[in-house]
Every structure is written in structure tokens, then in C-alpha cells.
Design an enzyme around this catalytic site. Structure first.
Site, PDB file in Angstrom:
ATOM      1  N   ALA A  56       0.862   4.913  -2.217  1.00 32.84           N
ATOM      2  CA  ALA A  56       0.721   5.440  -3.831  1.00 32.84           C
ATOM      3  C   ALA A  56       1.701   4.616  -4.556  1.00 32.84           C
ATOM      4  CB  ALA A  56       0.286   6.810  -3.930  1.00 32.84           C
ATOM      5  N   ARG A  80      -7.821  -0.279  -6.584  1.00 37.41           N
ATOM      6  CA  ARG A  80      -7.941   0.496  -5.709  1.00 37.41           C
ATOM      7  C   ARG A  80      -8.171   1.831  -6.513  1.00 37.41           C
ATOM      8  NH1 ARG A  80      -4.260   1.133  -0.681  1.00 37.41           N
ATOM      9  NH2 ARG A  80      -6.297   2.366   0.315  1.00 37.41           N
ATOM     10  N   ASP A 133      -1.988  10.753  -2.093  1.00 42.76           N
ATOM     11  CA  ASP A 133      -2.343   9.803  -2.958  1.00 42.76           C
ATOM     12  C   ASP A 133      -2.706  10.187  -4.310  1.00 42.76           C
ATOM     13  OD1 ASP A 133      -2.929   8.672  -0.133  1.00 42.76           O
ATOM     14  OD2 ASP A 133      -2.523   6.838  -1.287  1.00 42.76           O
ATOM     15  N   GLN A 158      -2.299   2.510  10.109  1.00 38.07           N
ATOM     16  CA  GLN A 158      -0.986   2.398   9.476  1.00 38.07           C
ATOM     17  C   GLN A 158       0.033   3.144  10.221  1.00 38.07           C
ATOM     18  OE1 GLN A 158      -4.208   3.044   7.681  1.00 38.07           O
ATOM     19  NE2 GLN A 158      -4.033   2.538   5.465  1.00 38.07           N
ATOM     20  N   ARG A 163       0.911  -1.232   0.153  1.00 39.72           N
ATOM     21  CA  ARG A 163      -0.031  -0.023   0.121  1.00 39.72           C
ATOM     22  C   ARG A 163       0.961   1.192   0.126  1.00 39.72           C
ATOM     23  NH1 ARG A 163       1.905   1.958   3.960  1.00 39.72           N
ATOM     24  NH2 ARG A 163       1.199   3.666   3.663  1.00 39.72           N
TER      25      ARG A 163
HETATM   26  C1  LIG Z   1       3.601   7.719  -0.157  1.00 35.88           C
HETATM   27  S1  LIG Z   1       1.921   7.569  -0.390  1.00 35.88           S
HETATM   28  C2  LIG Z   1       1.255   6.985   1.343  1.00 35.88           C
HETATM   29  C3  LIG Z   1      -0.177   7.375   1.330  1.00 35.88           C
HETATM   30  O1  LIG Z   1      -0.929   6.194   1.005  1.00 35.88           O
HETATM   31  C4  LIG Z   1      -1.775   5.822   2.109  1.00 35.88           C
HETATM   32  O2  LIG Z   1      -2.816   5.237   1.725  1.00 35.88           O
HETATM   33  P1  LIG Z   1      -2.899   3.804   1.941  1.00 35.88           P
HETATM   34  O3  LIG Z   1      -2.258   2.958   3.201  1.00 35.88           O
HETATM   35  O4  LIG Z   1      -4.427   3.274   1.960  1.00 35.88           O
HETATM   36  O5  LIG Z   1      -2.483   3.082   0.574  1.00 35.88           O
HETATM   37  C5  LIG Z   1      -1.677   7.013   2.786  1.00 35.88           C
HETATM   38  O6  LIG Z   1      -2.777   7.885   2.283  1.00 35.88           O
HETATM   39  C6  LIG Z   1      -0.535   7.581   2.786  1.00 35.88           C
HETATM   40  O7  LIG Z   1      -0.252   8.902   3.114  1.00 35.88           O
END
Ligand SMILES: CSC[C@H]1O[C@H](OP(=O)(O)O)[C@H](O)[C@@H]1O
Length: 359
Positions: A59, A100, A250, A209, A57
Site C-alpha cells: 500500500a 488497483r 491495504d 510475496q 506493490r
Molecule cells: C505495507 S502494505 C503491504 C500489504 O500489501 C500487500 O498487497 P500486494 O502485495 O498485493 O500489494 C499485502 O496485502 C501486504 O500486507
């Protein structure tokens, strides 16, 4: 697990092993921080599920994984006719595009591979040559992100004073990228420069996270990390503990409106109310100039069970109504600067975004 770069203390979230007949190896981030488990992705369905379930996960990491997912996915047609191979390529690309909706890096990476396929096909290349070119492009996207993260770290560290208190939300660390991260790249660089920063980490409900991944990455590097509940952000700001907020993103629209993990918008409003600069750290690949404002950014709605049974424990009545948007959009006027590998966009205006992103 050995790391090739002393700066990459956290293990790389993504590896590709072998040639065009190889496979993708991912850290299963849903098992962290308790277990460091790797999953072998030998078919595109496994890659799709890993993206969907946030085993991989962030971006940039999603884009890298999807690029390798295409390489793995077309293996089933590599010995077929050119037409069948092309049909399989587009089938795999569309399948991965449906994993996604919010992180634009997924679509940016897939578009890069579509460009490679078209160019190789136009040059009359064979399935094997096209397949090899797709793998070369996936590897470039992967390796280039390492350099991008370090450049973001360098530019962002120039904004941070020694002994600063920094608040962050979710995980924009090495685990969300090839390695080294975006928002956390700034913190890692400040640490390497001896700035003695204190990082306050929002746990980031519902998928945590922050507590599971960001706190882990910071502690791996010996950086002071204080875990707080998301609801405590205002209090630590009021107590004067925070001199800057930095998060990832993202998808960033042409005017600088930025989508990030749910809760980011609220943190930006709190930062404004306390006179604290709020920064976004993101690579150029996270900008979507086709969107004039953040109103057009698709926001992923996720399974209610992530809230009612967070981490496996039921904490809400059966059949309770749930709203579970995974992201929100912070308007450009709340953002002091967007830290990219090309420099810091500030003030965040459409003109300045265009100059840095398209320049
Ligand atoms: C360096 S992009 C990180 C960004 O992605 C995360 O979303 P997810 O954990 O749902 O993929 C989150 O928005 C982070 O800031």
C-alpha cells in the site's frame, strides 16, 4: 545500490531521479529474490503497468509510486496551455487510480496531489511552478513514509517479548513501503533491540510475496526466518511456536476492519482459536474513515493465470474455473491491536480508531 540508512538493509524499492523532467526507478519485485532488476519509468503507462503487475506493490509503496507517476505523466503537457496542463493532470490521476482498487494509499496519495494542484492553481501559479509543487509533494510523501515506518517499528516492538515466535503473511516490509516496512518494521526493530525473534513466514499463495520477498528481507538482516506453506500456519500455532501474528494492511475501515492479502483473515481466525494475539501494522494513511466497516472495501479480483500458472508452470487443467480475490477483510474483533506511527490502537473500536487516526 547504496543505502542511506543502516536500518534499510533491503534496497529502496523506489527512487526518483532528476527534477520535474526526471523519472522514477523501481525495483521489479516480480524478479525477486533471484534477480535484483531496476526499471526506469519515463512515462505514466510504465508506472501504471508496474503497479498493476506488482512490480511495485504494498500500500504505501503504491501510493509513493503513483505520486511520482503523476509527476512523470504531466511532463507531456508541461509546455502546453494552463488548461491543457490541468486536463492532462486529471487524466493521469484518473488513469493511475484505475491500476488497483484495494490499497487506499493509492487514492490517498493522488488526493494529496489533487489538493496541491488546486492550491497552486488558485494562487495563479504557472505550469512549471505547479509541476515543481507536485514533485515536492511526491518527495514529501516518500520521505515521510521512512519516518512513519520507524515509528511503527518502535511502537510495535514494545508488544514483543524476547525470543518471541512471530508469524507473518505476505510482505509488509521495506519493499512495500519507502523502506523498513510496517509489519516487518516491528521485526527489524525487535532484532535491532536484540530480542532474538523467530519469524515464521507464510509463503502467501498465489504470488508468493512471503517466500519471495519477506524471507529475502529478513535474511538480508540476519533475522531467523522459517518459510512455511500457508496451510501450515495452524500446525505451527498448535506446536506453540507462535506468540504473536503481525501483518500489514491495504485499507482499514473506521471500525478497524482491515483488508490485507488473501489468507490474512484465515490466519486471524487461527490465531484467535489458539489464543494468539493478531496485530495489524499500518500507517495512518492506510485508514479509510469514509467506510464505517470493512464491508465497503473494494476487493481486487486478479487474473486466474496467477493460480493456474503460478510462476510460469501450469498446475491446473485448461479452462478450470478460478476465483482469485487478492485480498480479504479481517474483522476488528479478531485484531488485538493496530500498530500505527501514532501508537497502538487497542482495543480496536471505532472510538479508539477515531481518536488515534483523526486525533
Ligand atoms: C505495507 S502494505 C503491504 C500489504 O500489501 C500487500 O498487497 P500486494 O502485495 O498485493 O500489494 C499485502 O496485502 C501486504 O500486507
Amino acid at each position: 545500490m547504496t543505502t542511506a540508512d543502516p536500518q534499510a538493509a533491503a534496497p529502496d524499492p523506489i527512487r526518483y531521479e532528476g527534477d520535474t523532467d526526471g523519472h522514477l526507478v523501481l525495483i521489479d519485485q516480480t524478479r525477486l529474490p533471484v534477480e535484483l532488476v531496476y526499471i526506469d519509468c519515463k512515462d505514466v503507462e510504465t508506472v501504471w503497468e508496474a503497479i498493476k503487475m506488482l512490480r511495485v506493490r504494498g500500500a504505501p509503496a503504491i501510493g509513493i509510486a503513483a505520486a511520482y507517476g503523476v509527476v512523470v505523466g504531466v511532463q507531456t503537457a508541461s509546455s502546453d496551455s494552463a488548461e491543457a496542463f490541468e486536463a492532462r493532470f486529471h487524466e493521469v490521476v484518473e488513469y493511475l487510480a484505475g491500476s488497483r482498487p484495494t490499497a487506499v494509499n493509492l487514492f490517498w496519495a493522488l488526493d494529496r496531489l489533487k489538493g496541491i494542484f488546486a492550491a497552486e492553481k488558485a494562487a495563479g501559479k504557472s505550469n512549471a511552478e505547479i509541476h515543481a509543487a507536485l514533485l515536492t509533494e511526491a518527495r514529501f510523501i516518500h520521505e515521510d513514509d521512512r519516518k512513519v515506518c520507524r515509528a511503527i517499528g518502535k511502537h510495535g516492538a514494545e508488544l514483543i517479548t524476547p525470543s518471541a515466535g512471530i508469524l507473518t503473511h505476505c510482505n509488509a516490509g521495506g519493499l512495500a513501503t519507502a523502506d523498513y516496512g510496517t509489519a516487518l518494521a516491528v521485526m527489524f526493530t525487535c532484532h535491532d533491540q536484540g530480542k532474538n525473534i523467530q519469524v515464521f513466514v507464510d509463503e502467501t499463495r498465489p504470488l508468493l510475496q512471503g517466500s519471495r520477498l519477506t524471507a529475502w528481507e529478513l535474511m538480508q538482516r540476519g533475522i531467523s526466518a522459517t518459510l512455511i506453506c500457508d496451510s501450515m500456519a495452524a500446525q505451527v500455532m498448535k506446536e506453540g511456536r507462535i506468540s504473536a501474528v503481525i501483518t500489514g494492511a491495504d485499507r482499514i475501515a473506521a471500525n478497524g476492519d482491515s483488508a490485507n492479502k488473501i489468507g490474512t483473515y484465515g490466519v486471524a481466525v487461527l490465531a484467535k482459536a489458539h489464543g494468539i494475539p493478531f496485530y495489524i501494522a499500518a500507517p495512518i494513511s492506510t485508514f479509510d474513515l469514509s467506510l464505517p466497516t470493512g464491508d465497503g472495501i473494494p476487493i481486487e479480483l486478479r487474473d486466474p493465470v496467477e493460480i493456474t500458472n503460478g510462476m510460469g508452470k501450469q498446475t491446473a487443467p485448461d479452462n478450470v474455473q478460478v476465483y482469485n480475490p487478492a485480498f480479504d477483510v479481517t474483522p476488528a474483533e479478531l485484531i488485538a491491536g493496530i500498530i500505527t506511527e501514532k501508537g497502538v490502537i487497542s482495543p480496536v473500536t471505532p472510538e479508539n480508531v477515531a481518536q488515534v487516526v483523526a486525533g
